[in-house]
Enzyme design. Structure first.
Site, PDB file in Angstrom:
ATOM      1  N   ASP A 109       0.778  -1.157   0.217  1.00 58.93           N
ATOM      2  CA  ASP A 109      -0.032  -0.021  -0.095  1.00 58.93           C
ATOM      3  C   ASP A 109       0.911   1.231  -0.015  1.00 58.93           C
ATOM      4  O   ASP A 109       2.081   1.214   0.374  1.00 58.93           O
ATOM      5  CB  ASP A 109      -1.097   0.029   1.147  1.00 58.93           C
ATOM      6  CG  ASP A 109      -2.133   1.001   1.173  1.00 58.93           C
ATOM      7  OD1 ASP A 109      -2.302   1.946  -0.011  1.00 58.93           O
ATOM      8  OD2 ASP A 109      -3.143   0.678   1.728  1.00 58.93           O
ATOM      9  N   GLU A 167     -10.500   7.078   4.450  1.00 62.33           N
ATOM     10  CA  GLU A 167      -9.650   6.225   5.302  1.00 62.33           C
ATOM     11  C   GLU A 167      -9.746   6.852   6.808  1.00 62.33           C
ATOM     12  O   GLU A 167     -10.745   6.916   7.369  1.00 62.33           O
ATOM     13  CB  GLU A 167      -8.199   6.186   4.818  1.00 62.33           C
ATOM     14  CG  GLU A 167      -8.232   5.706   3.261  1.00 62.33           C
ATOM     15  CD  GLU A 167      -6.481   5.741   2.717  1.00 62.33           C
ATOM     16  OE1 GLU A 167      -5.862   5.390   3.533  1.00 62.33           O
ATOM     17  OE2 GLU A 167      -6.670   5.904   1.580  1.00 62.33           O
TER      18      GLU A 167
END
Ligand code: BGC
Ligand code: BGC
Length: 607
Positions: free
Chosen positions: A305, A497
């Site tokens: 990521d 997020e």
């Protein structure tokens, strides 16, 4: 090949190598004509041929994924970069589909200018349509798609997204998120198809839509199952947190969607920022190499990521040890948006010192290169502009509208719904007339934002299209008892997020509550349409509402909400998550013995 031609090519190769050496840049191992460019050869043979021609630096470059803002096309050529990404909101100026295609072609030409002519993979988060492109069709976020319970519809959405991506050149989608969201305080809950493993597992049909029957299709894009594994199972719903659960629970709840994705041939898997019992997933060799690649038989490649390797030791930035740990754990391509040069240097050192075996580098390259060959990128590397016209096209918007209608979950109805087209309707609420709000995070920008950020139909516009007499005031000013019904469209503002993590109250804000109160005081039936990425704590207010419709984050086609309100479409959506009675119940999930406000699977019809 005639000898004279071959020696000519060799001379050019030698010259390039000399020039390269003079500039202190990586030099390729073996220049020359190339079997890997021959489309008649089987994939594995082409990959082996190519691998045989690659220097260590060629191989390191393939494993490196910088962000477009931090690398130039010249550097892509020079460092043999394997992939470039657009991070959340990272778009060309002006942000038009054509400029995306131009940008893509510029980077792709740069990659092909390398001596081995290896195309790059351009990756982007098209997590609810091609959502960073102004004018693209924005589909409901996954939580809404989970409510549709329709794997076939979700597959169609994958195919439509792939077409819009193909027009702009994009090869690789960092989607689907197949997370199982267990705690609705988690800021990524809306990226989940649902809280039980069966639901995300079923919705992996989106991978079939994205990748097509095989990766070689004209509009096939590589899909990514993310975030491996346990991202939705962290304590307190903490984004990037720690899943403190047994291996049995990890396997029972969080692994099945990945198994399903692998069975569908997903091309890549992205590792989660989160930890499992204190160990960062980015260094978890057991789960990445033994379980995912071994046990599940995943043959694609694993990507880290965004800056994910930085987090392994808990200190900012990354060290050589973190690079070695991540690659040895089984990560094949490393998303290093800014510090990609340092990454290449560290990995080179680690290989030379024997800390990362050459066999691991070769394995990573084989996995990446095989996908490039399968995608047909060596033959058709450039954006296929024939598909540009599909971006935000009428057919896709129609599909999105259908998906919106099917994702609506009717939670309460005291007989006021469906509304009649002849009714006199009052509409209020901060989410009623706002494309940005109804689209949520990951829309044009990473976090998303309120306002007319991209073309579409707001929920208010959808209602206006369905009824003859509609008045609107965001705060509810002007409402009186002459109306047949009042609709309050309220809910969450965009987030993505960790910015969306909730730690305390999960209720509506004071402004929304006041607006609803105003409508109630007018003495007309009040319909609340909730625009949110997750269940909100509304149990105390619910008795005063005549109807409640969970609209999730529908995207650009707000008419789909109106279709259900006015009975053009039957409400068929079912809760993909359990609806809490109280925030203090979090986490609350099917079968845990807690008493919810609405159970998993709940949803009324007009029947
Ligand atoms: C990028 C996003 C990324 C995020 C991670 C942002 O700056 O635009 O793509 O997901 O950083 O922290
Ligand atoms: C997110 C990923 C995303 C990546 C690239 C990260 O911050 O966690 O889901 O794919 O950024 O934008």
């Amino acid at each position: 090949m005639p000898k004279v031609m071959r020696s000519g090519l060799l001379a050019i190769g030698v010259l390039a190598a000399l020039v390269g050496a003079a500039q202190g840049v990586p030099v390729q191992a073996e220049p020359g004509p190339a079997g890997h460019l021959d489309p008649r050869l089987p994939v594995a043979e082409r990959v082996e041929d190519l691998l045989g021609r690659m220097s260590l630096d060629d191989k390191l470059g393939q494993m490196t994924q910088p962000e477009r803002r931090y690398i130039t096309p010249e550097e892509v050529t020079r460092y043999r970069i394997g992939s470039v990404l657009s991070g959340g909101g990272s778009a060309p100026t002006p942000n038009t589909p054509e400029r995306w295609a131009d940008m893509y072609d510029t980077f792709q030409r740069a990659a092909l200018a390398g001596p081995l002519r290896v195309p790059l993979l351009y990756g982007v988060d098209a997590v609810h349509g091609h959502n960073t492109v102004v004018g693209a069709t924005i589909f409901p976020h996954n939580i809404g798609l989970g409510a549709t319970r329709s794997p076939a519809l979700v597959r169609e959405i994958g195919a439509a997204t792939a077409r819009e991506m193909a027009g702009t050149g994009m090869d690789w989608n960092f989607a689907p998120c197949v997370c199982v969201a267990r705690d609705d305080r988690w800021g990524r809950t809306y990226e989940s198809f649902g809280e039980v493993p069966e639901l995300p597992a079923k919705m992996t049909t989106i991978i079939d839509g994205l990748q097509g029957d095989d990766l070689g299709g004209a509009t096939s894009v590589l899909a990514t199952a993310k975030h491996f594994v346990g991202d939705g199972g962290t304590a307190d719903g903490d984004d990037r947190g720690d899943a403190k659960i047994s291996e049995a629970e990890l396997r029972e709840v969080h692994l099945p969607p990945f198994r399903a994705a692998v069975e569908r041939g997903v091309g890549s898997v992205m590792v989660s920022y989160s930890s499992w019992n204190g160990l960062k997933m980015h260094q978890n060799r057991y789960l990445i190499t033994d379980v995912l690649k071994g046990e599940l038989g995943f043959t694609g490649f694993v990507v880290s990521d965004y800056n994910g390797i930085d987090e392994i030791d808990g200190r900012p930035g990354f060290t050589r040890d973190e690079v070695a740990a991540a690659v040895n754990a089984g990560i094949d391509m490393v998303m290093v948006p800014i510090e990609w040069r340092r990454f290449i240097d560290y990995l080179r050192e680690a290989v030379r010192d024997g800390d990362v075996p050459m066999s691991r580098i070769d394995d990573a390259n084989r996995r990446i290169l095989a996908k490039k060959v399968e995608l047909g990128l060596f033959e058709r590397p450039m954006a296929d502009r024939a598909y540009l016209e599909t971006v935000g096209g009428a057919e896709h918007r129609e599909l999105a509208r259908r998906a919106v209608a099917r994702s609506q979950v009717l939670l309460k109805n005291d007989g006021v719904l469906p509304l009649d087209a002849e009714d006199k309707i009052f509409v209020a609420g901060g989410a009623a007339h706002d494309i940005g709000v109804q689209s949520g995070g990951w829309t044009i920008t990473w976090q998303g934002e309120p306002g007319p950020i991209t073309p579409g139909t707001t929920i208010l516009e959808g209602i206006r299209g369905a009824a003859a007499a509609v008045d609107y005031d965001a705060d509810g000013g002007g409402v009186d008892d002459s109306y047949d019904a009042a609709i309050a469209v309220v809910g969450e503002k965009p987030y993505a997020e960790h910015h969306g993590d909730l730690t305390g109250d999960m209720g509506l804000d004071a402004g929304d509550l006041k607006t609803i109160e105003r409508l109630r005081e007018a003495g007309v039936p009040v319909v609340v349409v909730l625009v949110s990425g997750r269940p909100l704590d509304i149990a105390d207010e619910l008795p005063g509402w005549d109807a409640l419709l969970a609209a999730w984050l529908p995207g650009t086609e707000g008419a789909g909400v109106a279709d259900v309100l006015f009975g053009e479409a039957e409400p068929t959506g079912r809760l993909p998550v359990t609806w809490m009675r109280d925030s203090a119940q979090q986490p609350i999930n099917r079968g845990d013995g807690k008493t919810p406000l609405f159970p998993f699977g709940y949803g009324l019809t007009y029947g």
